[in-house]
Write an enzyme that holds these catalytic residues in place. Sequence first.
Site, PDB file in Angstrom:
ATOM      1  NE  ARG A 275      -2.975  -0.050   3.272  1.00 56.46           N
ATOM      2  CZ  ARG A 275      -4.059  -0.787   2.832  1.00 56.46           C
ATOM      3  NH1 ARG A 275      -4.935  -0.138   2.373  1.00 56.46           N
ATOM      4  NH2 ARG A 275      -4.588  -1.731   3.463  1.00 56.46           N
ATOM      5  CE1 TYR A 316     -10.275  -5.776   3.955  1.00 59.61           C
ATOM      6  CE2 TYR A 316      -9.356  -3.841   2.633  1.00 59.61           C
ATOM      7  CZ  TYR A 316      -9.491  -5.162   3.160  1.00 59.61           C
ATOM      8  OH  TYR A 316      -8.438  -5.904   2.373  1.00 59.61           O
ATOM      9  CB  CYS A 342     -27.892  -5.050  -7.208  1.00 56.39           C
ATOM     10  SG  CYS A 342     -28.303  -4.326  -8.878  1.00 56.39           S
TER      11      CYS A 342
HETATM   12  C1  LIG Z   1      -0.421  -7.845   2.233  1.00 54.99           C
HETATM   13  C2  LIG Z   1       0.770  -8.151   2.550  1.00 54.99           C
HETATM   14  C3  LIG Z   1       1.574  -7.482   2.486  1.00 54.99           C
HETATM   15  C4  LIG Z   1       1.543  -5.919   2.202  1.00 54.99           C
HETATM   16  O1  LIG Z   1       0.801  -5.200   3.124  1.00 54.99           O
HETATM   17  P1  LIG Z   1       0.611  -3.648   2.642  1.00 54.99           P
HETATM   18  O2  LIG Z   1      -0.308  -3.120   3.913  1.00 54.99           O
HETATM   19  O3  LIG Z   1       0.066  -3.416   1.552  1.00 54.99           O
HETATM   20  O4  LIG Z   1       1.835  -2.995   2.887  1.00 54.99           O
HETATM   21  C5  LIG Z   1       3.118  -7.690   3.035  1.00 54.99           C
HETATM   22  N1  LIG Z   1       3.409  -8.845   3.206  1.00 54.99           N
HETATM   23  C6  LIG Z   1       2.364  -9.969   3.559  1.00 54.99           C
HETATM   24  C7  LIG Z   1       2.773 -11.147   3.901  1.00 54.99           C
HETATM   25  C8  LIG Z   1       1.179  -9.703   3.257  1.00 54.99           C
HETATM   26  O5  LIG Z   1       0.379 -10.528   3.395  1.00 54.99           O
END
Ligand SMILES: *Cc1c(COP(=O)(O)O)cnc(C)c1O
Length: 412
Positions: A275, A316, A342
């Site tokens: 993210r 979420y 919908c």
């Molecule tokens: C989803 C995930 C990430 C990334 O998470 P962010 O919140 O997008 O930084 C990193 N490592 C693992 C193991 C994940 O499942």
Amino acid sequence: MGFHDSPNGIACDAVPLARLAEAEGTPLHVYAAGIVRHRFRAFDAAFKTNPHAVHYALKANSTLGVLRLLHSLGSAVDANSGGEIDVALRAGFTPSQIIFTGVGKRAEELTKAVSLGLRAINAESAGELDRIDAIAAAHGRTAAVALRVNPDIDVMSHPHISTGTRRNKFGVALSEAPAICREAAARRGLRLVGIHVHIGSQIVKVDPLRRAAATAVELARMLTSQGIPIEHVDVGGGVGISYDGTAGLDLAEYAAALLGELKGSGLALVLEPGRFIVGPAGVLVSRVVDVKSYPDGRTFVVLDAGMTECLRPALYGARHRVSPVATHVGTPSAVDVVGPVCESSDSFGADHRLPPLKVDDLVAILDTGAYGASMASNYNRRPIAAEVLVEDGTWTLIRRRQTVEAMLAQEV
Ligand SMILES: *Cc1c(COP(=O)(O)O)cnc(C)c1O
């Protein structure tokens, strides 16, 4: 660089979003290459005093055009499925740049990972280590593995995106980790290289992330001192961004906290941000398809984008800012911004303060670069939206809008 106001409304690197919408239609994901580049480099640089590798988490956004950009910047990746491994290879990443994580890895996915010789498989249980060992033995290989530990830390983000407490399905209990590691280190088919933690996503406080890292470092040090040398700690991702325009988690503070925990350990650091790298680099451009008011005064602005392009609000309860693309005059009022699907949960939320909007106006839903396009679905038989990558005043279509033929191609 990135998204800015212009005489033609919101623009991305001098390309008006209105022009992109006209050329490629809506809903449309628009990514600013400059923001991805800037955020990757800033993240990478923050850890430069310790040997480290940034393994971008593919699930945040794995469109090939975005991945090729990250590859060109020197990123490595974290894959969560065999499909993501394939996409990473297609984008140019080598097996040594791929880490494989995932709570339920199928036998064929593990076989793929072992045969390719990935940098590490983050194992989720003693049983999975057994299976990896057996596959490695059958293929005459040694698989590099890290053990995912559940440090039982509550990150106080949304329950659906916290992963590091006893209530969650991820990893092994900390109390059992030393014995599992000793067992793994004794296996011929395994090379135990790391300890992995990932406690959740959209974490906006440094302290839980620091404590999780500290847990992994402590375990790695203990094992190393007992003759089981550990090469790296993988602290996962989870670094939050701001969705409301306030300051997000401070990168320098996060890096200082982690580097402090690592100090003197001799351990390399693996980071898996998703993210943080791509979230603020994308917006979802959408057209208003209806505006209606109830007698009680409540106004709904209905968009042509919804949970099929941006699932986070429905999944979420997440909130994204919504901004008119054109420079509007008129007094803002509070409206509900909703999608066309919908489902009542197909809503970007109530009380968005927006100037008067009419049918065909464009809006931008902000910060949709992560967990936007990658969570798309065909629900209501809606075609997957197009995506463009903007750079230096021009744009590249990196995903064509899905056609009905393509949507039906697998159906017999
Ligand atoms: C989803 C995930 C990430 C990334 O998470 P962010 O919140 O997008 O930084 C990193 N490592 C693992 C193991 C994940 O499942």
